[in-house]
Design an enzyme around this catalytic site. Sequence first.
Site: not given
Length: 377
Positions: A59, A61, A165, A207, A314
């Site tokens: 992390h 720290e 687009a 698509t 949707s």
Amino acid sequence: MKRTGSNARVSPAGFMRRALSLARRGAGRTSPNPMVGCVLARGGRVVGEGWHRLFGGPHAEPMALARAGAKARGSTAFVTLEPCAEFPGKKTPSCARLLAQARVARVRAAMLDPNPRVAGRGLSMLRRAGIRADCGLLSQKARELNAPFVTWATGGRPRVTLKAAASLDGKIATFRGESKWITSAASRRLSRRLRAGADAILVGVGTVLADDPRLTAGGSARPPLRVVLAPRFRPPRGARVLDGSAPTLLVVAPGALRRARAAGLPKNISVLAVDTERRPGSNGKIDLKILLRALAERGVLSLLVEGGGRVHTSFLESGLVDEVRLFLAPRFVGGEKAPGFFGGKGVGRLAKTPWLRTARVRRVGEDILITGRIEQP
């Protein structure tokens, strides 16, 4: 960030801005953890700094403490997110405990951990150790930085960005279905970079049938999950999104699960059955709220919805869109039967329309990019 003169001092906000800048270096690498930056300062100088580089790694720290060494004692830690406390199942050492053991004098966090189960625990641990600990410095900037993590922790779902687009009259294809390419090459390059910052990319099977997209990202530390809505399981053979080159999730209705599992899909492709909507006229659509909860359980914090028009509609009609990235090409397509990026029955009253707040406009090649946050009425 160092003092440039004997009287020059960096403000607390300046140190926190540096911590936020460091945190951004982990973009696309830390999910499902948040991006976090830490700056240790003493006497107006930075003595150590760090950021969460990637999921499973150290992390921010401990990285800053390691760089500061003995100079961490008596310093102030500027952290973009409340240092984590100890709790069952935690795999890494508590950052709050590490800061206390290093004998820092003060901890300034930009925001509390948004997870209500652990919020405030880190600061309480520090205070019990006799360390001054407060929260709120540049909190709005910190929340914007980790908006997907905040949505995931508080709402139990990914943060949803709708990307489309279209022509200036809102069409995403001609009435004959031609859609390549409405926008410029510059917009397509930027779109690939947007994908790189998402945990998952979602399209409908329509698509896939029309455009055969690969849904790849440029500059991504790990490929985003490709999600295809195919309620009746009609994936086209040879589709590039089903080539197994990146993790892919096919979402089907329960009735199509057995057929999907028997299809002999590549190993990198999994199938998820999600209930369909029960409201009248839903026409077998996947229940998006259930789907988003399932994606959140898989560690998806950010979801980029790319289409097509029915999928966009949707999500918008369900009130599940948080942000919009709309690329508009300087052309008119026209045609009543040409699909738009938002269709459906529409809204009968203007007072019921969703608003695009904090909207920003920029040029991308020959196109216009509009970005903003969706606000429901």
